[in-house]
Write an enzyme that holds these catalytic residues in place. Structure first.
Site, mmCIF file in Angstrom:
data_model
loop_
_atom_site.group_PDB
_atom_site.id
_atom_site.type_symbol
_atom_site.label_atom_id
_atom_site.label_comp_id
_atom_site.label_asym_id
_atom_site.label_seq_id
_atom_site.Cartn_x
_atom_site.Cartn_y
_atom_site.Cartn_z
ATOM 1 N N CYS A 175 -73.172 26.578 -23.318
ATOM 2 C CA CYS A 175 -72.983 27.028 -24.703
ATOM 3 C C CYS A 175 -73.784 26.219 -25.721
ATOM 4 O O CYS A 175 -74.029 26.693 -26.832
ATOM 5 C CB CYS A 175 -71.505 26.977 -25.066
ATOM 6 S SG CYS A 175 -70.445 27.810 -23.876
ATOM 7 N N HIS B 211 -71.288 27.280 -32.348
ATOM 8 C CA HIS B 211 -71.173 28.119 -31.149
ATOM 9 C C HIS B 211 -70.022 29.089 -31.343
ATOM 10 O O HIS B 211 -68.907 28.700 -31.711
ATOM 11 C CB HIS B 211 -70.944 27.263 -29.911
ATOM 12 C CG HIS B 211 -70.491 28.044 -28.726
ATOM 13 N ND1 HIS B 211 -71.137 29.184 -28.291
ATOM 14 C CD2 HIS B 211 -69.425 27.870 -27.896
ATOM 15 C CE1 HIS B 211 -70.498 29.676 -27.247
ATOM 16 N NE2 HIS B 211 -69.460 28.899 -26.987
ATOM 17 N N ASN C 204 -68.070 35.780 -27.083
ATOM 18 C CA ASN C 204 -68.718 34.518 -26.715
ATOM 19 C C ASN C 204 -69.912 34.835 -25.820
ATOM 20 O O ASN C 204 -69.748 35.231 -24.665
ATOM 21 C CB ASN C 204 -67.706 33.629 -25.983
ATOM 22 C CG ASN C 204 -68.293 32.287 -25.569
ATOM 23 O OD1 ASN C 204 -69.495 32.097 -25.519
ATOM 24 N ND2 ASN C 204 -67.407 31.356 -25.250
#
Length: 315
Positions: free
Chosen positions: A113, A241, A271
């Protein structure tokens, strides 16, 4: 050594949209359950004939076009991804081949990530050192391919997509457009976020990640601002993020960026791992939410319990 800057950005998402209602037909969940816990409404899902390098190439082509450049102008390709199926050719080489970049250095960066902000820092360092002139920096992931679609704790989170930036040397005398990076990791907690096994599957310890992100990361994000010579109150936008709205909102508040727009693309994209920051940043630029020269904090965190952040000036 001259500094570097972001000349242009671009993003791409697959056409298929998966709603919370769709997921309720797959697992024991509901729109209300998902929104209340992670804030996500929809996510984009790539088909079996849409590999990661195709997503990445679409985003990169848009960034190149926005910069008014051709593939021949690029001499470094960096792709941040953790969902490459094959080991070789790597994703960067595959993207370079799709675009027709003639003879670049081509490397993948796997910091999950936080991959894009690590790759962006690497491109900045490389250009500053004179080892590259212009770089394509791409974050791309196909999280749907490493997800257990019977596990409601993870399948409600993920989406697929890509975002890209063209990084180039600043003109002589110009201020750098990419500030020094603040990066690091917590190796002893690395198993809190995992993509492992055969077949590879995404798993995480959600509460551990939440506590770590909301308590340990705010001072680190402020340090990234200090390295740019700015305070959080000077930021025009914060792009964290896009993990979970319940992490993004308290983290942004604790950073103290009181005048900044906070990217919340997670609500419509889910995500997307390494793609999440360039995807959200590109949308802010495209929508005119931020203007040329505005200072924006990019801060990636998560997989490996790694983090990396830097302040950039908008193209």
């Amino acid at each position: 050594m001259n500094g570097s800057r972001i000349a242009a950005v671009g993003h791409y998402q697959p056409a298929k949209v998966l709603t919370n209602e769709d997921l309720a037909g797959l697992v024991d969940t509901s729109d209300e359950w998902i929104r209340s816990r992670v804030g996500i409404r929809t996510r984009h899902i790539a088909g079996p004939d849409e590999p990661v390098d195709e997503l990445a190439a679409h985003a990169a082509a848009k960034a190149l076009a926005a910069a008014g450049l051709t593939p021949g102008d690029i001499d470094l390709v960096l792709v941040a991804t953790s969902t490459a199926v094959d080991r070789s050719p790597n994703m960067a080489a595959r993207v370079a081949a799709r675009l027709g970049v003639p003879s670049p250095a081509a490397m993948d960066v796997n910091v999950v990530c936080a991959g894009f902000t690590h790759a962006l820092a690497t491109a900045d360092h490389t250009v500053r050192a004179g080892a590259a002139t212009r770089a394509l920096v791409i974050g791309a992931d196909k999280m749907s391919e490493v997800t257990d679609w019977t596990d409601r704790t993870t399948c409600v989170l993920v989406g697929d997509g890509a975002g890209a930036a063209v990084v180039e040397a600043c003109p002589d005398g110009a201020e750098p457009g990419i500030a020094p990076v603040l990066w690091g990791s917590v190796p002893e907690m690395g198993r809190a976020v995992r993509i492992e096994g055969q077949p590879a599957r995404f798993a995480q310890e959600g509460q551990s990640v939440y506590r770590w992100a909301t308590t340990k990361l705010p001072p680190l994000a402020r340090q990234a601002c200090e390295r740019a010579g700015l305070g959080p109150e000077d930021l025009a936008a914060v792009v964290l993020h896009q993990a979970n709205l319940r992490i993004i909102e308290p983290l942004a508040e604790k950073i103290g960026a009181v005048n900044a727009v906070v990217a919340r693309d997670v609500t419509e994209s889910g995500n997307t791992s390494a793609a999440s920051i360039p995807l959200a940043f590109s949308k802010l630029v495209e929508q005119g939410v931020v203007g040329t020269g505005d200072p924006v904090l990019l801060f990636g965190f998560g997989g490996n319990l790694s983090y990396a952040g830097q302040v950039v000036r908008c193209p």
